[in-house]
Every structure is written in C-alpha cells, then in structure tokens.
Enzyme design. Structure first.
Site, PDB file in Angstrom:
ATOM      1  N   ASP A 282     -75.131  14.872 -29.424  1.00 53.38           N
ATOM      2  CA  ASP A 282     -75.405  14.764 -30.862  1.00 53.38           C
ATOM      3  C   ASP A 282     -76.604  15.672 -31.128  1.00 53.38           C
ATOM      4  O   ASP A 282     -77.734  15.333 -30.797  1.00 53.38           O
ATOM      5  CB  ASP A 282     -75.717  13.293 -31.179  1.00 53.38           C
ATOM      6  CG  ASP A 282     -75.814  13.017 -32.667  1.00 53.38           C
ATOM      7  OD1 ASP A 282     -75.561  13.936 -33.476  1.00 53.38           O
ATOM      8  OD2 ASP A 282     -76.161  11.879 -33.026  1.00 53.38           O
TER       9      ASP A 282
ATOM     10  N   GLY B 171     -80.395  18.288 -36.411  1.00 52.47           N
ATOM     11  CA  GLY B 171     -79.930  18.892 -37.656  1.00 52.47           C
ATOM     12  C   GLY B 171     -80.096  20.409 -37.614  1.00 52.47           C
ATOM     13  O   GLY B 171     -81.109  20.913 -37.165  1.00 52.47           O
TER      14      GLY B 171
ATOM     15  N   GLY C  72     -77.510  14.677 -42.064  1.00 46.55           N
ATOM     16  CA  GLY C  72     -76.783  13.958 -43.096  1.00 46.55           C
ATOM     17  C   GLY C  72     -75.346  14.424 -43.271  1.00 46.55           C
ATOM     18  O   GLY C  72     -74.653  13.965 -44.172  1.00 46.55           O
TER      19      GLY C  72
ATOM     20  N   GLY D 270     -72.913  14.048 -41.019  1.00 45.84           N
ATOM     21  CA  GLY D 270     -71.944  13.163 -40.373  1.00 45.84           C
ATOM     22  C   GLY D 270     -71.799  13.353 -38.866  1.00 45.84           C
ATOM     23  O   GLY D 270     -70.808  12.904 -38.291  1.00 45.84           O
ATOM     24  N   LYS D 271     -72.780  13.972 -38.223  1.00 43.91           N
ATOM     25  CA  LYS D 271     -72.701  14.147 -36.760  1.00 43.91           C
ATOM     26  C   LYS D 271     -72.679  12.796 -36.049  1.00 43.91           C
ATOM     27  O   LYS D 271     -71.797  12.516 -35.242  1.00 43.91           O
ATOM     28  CB  LYS D 271     -73.913  14.948 -36.242  1.00 43.91           C
ATOM     29  CG  LYS D 271     -73.986  16.368 -36.741  1.00 43.91           C
ATOM     30  CD  LYS D 271     -75.190  17.089 -36.173  1.00 43.91           C
ATOM     31  CE  LYS D 271     -76.532  16.506 -36.603  1.00 43.91           C
ATOM     32  NZ  LYS D 271     -76.784  16.581 -38.060  1.00 43.91           N
ATOM     33  N   SER D 272     -73.687  11.955 -36.370  1.00 42.34           N
ATOM     34  CA  SER D 272     -73.779  10.667 -35.680  1.00 42.34           C
ATOM     35  C   SER D 272     -72.616   9.752 -36.073  1.00 42.34           C
ATOM     36  O   SER D 272     -72.136   8.975 -35.260  1.00 42.34           O
ATOM     37  CB  SER D 272     -75.109   9.980 -35.991  1.00 42.34           C
ATOM     38  OG  SER D 272     -76.179  10.804 -35.583  1.00 42.34           O
ATOM     39  N   TYR D 273     -72.174   9.864 -37.314  1.00 39.15           N
ATOM     40  CA  TYR D 273     -71.014   9.074 -37.743  1.00 39.15           C
ATOM     41  C   TYR D 273     -69.797   9.405 -36.881  1.00 39.15           C
ATOM     42  O   TYR D 273     -69.109   8.516 -36.391  1.00 39.15           O
ATOM     43  CB  TYR D 273     -70.711   9.337 -39.222  1.00 39.15           C
ATOM     44  CG  TYR D 273     -69.578   8.492 -39.763  1.00 39.15           C
ATOM     45  CD1 TYR D 273     -69.832   7.277 -40.384  1.00 39.15           C
ATOM     46  CD2 TYR D 273     -68.258   8.914 -39.636  1.00 39.15           C
ATOM     47  CE1 TYR D 273     -68.788   6.500 -40.870  1.00 39.15           C
ATOM     48  CE2 TYR D 273     -67.213   8.145 -40.114  1.00 39.15           C
ATOM     49  CZ  TYR D 273     -67.484   6.941 -40.735  1.00 39.15           C
ATOM     50  OH  TYR D 273     -66.448   6.178 -41.193  1.00 39.15           O
TER      51      TYR D 273
END
Ligand code: ADP
Ligand code: MG
Length: 365
Positions: A257, A260, A110, A112-115
């Site tokens: 990516d 978590g 949550g 923001g890695k994938s963002y």
C-alpha cells in the site's frame, strides 16, 4: 525449473465521489469502454485514452452519482469480490506453483488504495480475501505428504526508515537495516516473520499493525498516507519423500500500500514537512524512475541503468519489478474534475508500469 515471462498487469479502479467532491458539485471526468479508460480535461474538453488489463468502477453505487457514467451494461463495475476473482485468485494460483507474486496500490491520498488493498469494515479488500482463501485451500488440501507453512510480516517505510509493524515500538521508530543476500537479494534484518496457522491470526496481526501504523504517524505529527506499507506472506510447501528427503517450494507474496502519490508541493508543505515529503518522495520518485527505466528496457532501449539502490522501497521491491515475480498494480483514481492533474499523472504512471517485463522462476530447493 519452470519459468514464465510476463508483463506487469495493471488495473485501474475509480472510487465513488466523496462528500467533498459532491459538495463542490464535481463532474465525473472518467469514462470507460472495456479495457479502456478515458479522461477528459475539464478546461479544454480534450480526451486522452489509456488501455489497461482491467478498467473498473468500484461498484454499482456509482450509477447514482451525477454525471458522465457512460457504460450502462455494468461490465466495468468491480466490487471487492470481483477484484479478488480477477486479480487475487491468480496470485494464489501462482503461490501454489511456487512463483513469487506482488500486488501494489498506487494513487493520490484518498483515491482508494487502502480500500482496495485492506478494505474497511465488512468491505474486506483484496489482501484479507486472498489470505482467507489461502487458508481455505490449505485446510481442504488432502495431500498429507505435504507440510504447508505460512509466515506473515508487515513493515512500514517512512522517511526512508523501516519499521516493523508487528512490534509495538516507542518513538523514535524505525532504524531496521536493509541487508543484501547474494542469492535472494535485499531483505530487512531482524524483521519479524510470524508463523500463522489460520486466517484469524493474520486478521489480528493486520489489525494491530494498522493501529501501529496510525499511532506512529500521529506521534510523529504526520499522517500514515505518507508512509509505504508492505505485507509479505511467505507460503512454503515442504514435501518429504519415503527416503526422508525434503523438497521445499516457496512463494513470497508482497502486498504494498504505497504512500499518496501527490507531490509535496501540492500539499503546501514547507520546512521540516517538505524535507520529510521529499524523503518520502525519494522512495516514490525512485519507484517512478525504476518503472520508467524498466519500461524503456522493455521497449528495446539498451544500457539502461535501473536505479533500484536509490531507495529503500525499490530495494525491497526489486524482485517485484523486472525480476522474479508476477506483479499486479492497482491504480486508484478519483472520478472528479478537481483531481484532474493527479488522476492524469496516475494514469500515465500506470501506463508505463504495464510495459515492464518480469521473468518468474519457480522457487524450489
Ligand atoms: P487512500 O488509501 O488511497 O488514501 P482510502 O482507501 O482510505 O484512500 O479511501 C478514501 C475514502 O474513500 C475512504 O473513506 C474509503 O472508504 C472511500 N473509498 C475508497 N475507495 C472506495 C470504493 N471503491 N468504494 C467505496 N468507498 C471507497
Ligand atoms: Mg491509505
């Protein structure tokens, strides 16, 4: 053959508050000044400072959030385009020169890695923008003695198993074998490497791969935040001279990516979930050990054993970490006081990563 020595470049990026943090009335514990990121301990008020190659807020929207944002000039704001121009463009330049490159995103679920990497909707991340720009450059390349080829692959590491995200598989998933080539190192046997002729083709493969990742996770009653995803773009430039001899310059761009970074114990996992969590942590904690060993090495410590072989992830990323690659790490952060522990641990992780020295050599044969 030209070569360069360079440290791993590190950028930290803070996402805006999410709804949960807003509802909880969270305070911002991060401040920035140029390359420096400061974090405040919400209980003691104690401030720790770290310096990176880049320190970013995500975009202007952050100005509207409640408190603590201390640099009004906006120089630390980075939208997706700036992320590309500061980091992605260099990856592309390297690829044309024949250097391997790697870009990976680290941070708690949550954050923001994938963002940052893939993006959502119109907010394309650094990976699609980089692929798009690669094809723009290929399409406008006027050198017709050169043949330019691009190959795309996409895999997932879950529970130390490797799965091809380009292939639709029924459960149970995974089971691709890691092999070692004496020259080029570890690779995944049988992984699809799809020749691609346009950005659109990559976009489609990324979309279906992302769906495969989510579906597989759902089938296994897990979430994709526990898996690592690795996209590899292989860029080849084949030059044939008048005598018919060919010379190939190639570059592997690894885009990662990561799962978590939160510890299994903080997610309340027990039993099977914990076992799965610890296997995932095997790749992540080995990554941490590899980074620490390489940082020690760079600080002059001798006889350091770098435990690449202890996990699938570090085998596959061996060249990116301390090897033949120019590497960038994006550390994704929450701004909120409630995530203080995880955010501090990510900042420390990123601080170690920036010490790693790589030696990249142009790949030509
Ligand atoms: P992760 O991959 O680290 O688990 P995500 O990238 O999925 O996290 O981000 C979690 C949520 O936060 C998503 O809804 C995403 O749209 C939002 N988000 C993350 N980073 C940003 C950003 N830089 N700007 C705006 N929204 C963001
Ligand atoms: Mg993600």
């Amino acid at each position: 053959m030209p070569s360069t020595s360079d440290s791993v470049k590190v950028a930290v990026r803070v996402r805006p508050f999410n709804q949960r943090e807003k509802n909880a009335g969270s305070q911002c514990i991060i401040s920035m000044q140029d390359k420096t990121t400061n974090i405040k301990n919400p209980e003691t008020g104690d401030i720790k400072s770290f310096s990176y190659d880049h320190s970013y807020w995500s975009h202007d929207g952050f100005k509207e959030t409640p408190s603590g944002v201390s640099e009004p000039d906006g120089s630390n704001y980075a939208d997706q385009k700036r992320l590309f121009s500061d980091l992605g463009q260099g990856v592309l330049d390297n690829a044309w020169q024949g250097y391997n490159a790697a870009l990976f995103a680290y941070g708690q679920t949550g954050s923001g890695k994938s963002y940052s990497m893939i993006g959502y909707g119109a907010n394309k991340g650094i990976v699609p923008i980089t692929c798009e720009e690669l094809f723009k450059a290929i399409d406008t390349s006027s050198d017709n003695k050169k043949q330019l080829r691009v190959f795309f692959s996409m895999l997932e590491i879950y529970n130390e198993q490797v799965r091809d995200l380009i292939v639709k598989e029924k459960p149970p998933h995974g089971g691709l074998k890691i092999r070692q080539n004496p020259k080029s190192g570890f690779y995944v046997e049988g992984l699809k490497q799809v020749p691609v002729r346009s950005y659109k083709e990559i976009e489609k493969l990324m979309e279906s791969g992302t769906i495969n990742r989510t579906t597989a996770a759902t089938n296994m009653n897990a979430t994709s935040s526990r898996s690592h995803m690795v996209i590899t773009i292989r860029f080849e430039q084949v030059l044939v001279n008048d005598a018919g001899q060919s010379n190939t310059r190639s570059s592997d761009i690894n885009l990662v990516d990561l799962a978590g970074s939160e510890r299994a114990d903080s997610t309340g996992a027990t039993g099977d979930r914990l076992k799965e969590g610890s296997a995932i942590n095997q790749s992540l904690s080995t990554l941490g050990n590899v980074i620490s060993a390489l940082a020690d090495q760079a600080m002059g410590k001798t006889k350091v054993l770098v435990p690449y072989r202890d996990s699938v992830l570090t085998k596959l990323l061996q060249s990116a970490l301390g090897g033949n690659s120019r590497t960038i790490m994006i550390a994704a952060l929450s701004p909120a006081d409630i995530n203080y522990d995880e955010t501090l641990s990510t900042l420390r992780y990123a601080d170690r990563a920036k010490k790693i020295q790589n030696k990249a050599t142009v790949n030509e044969s």
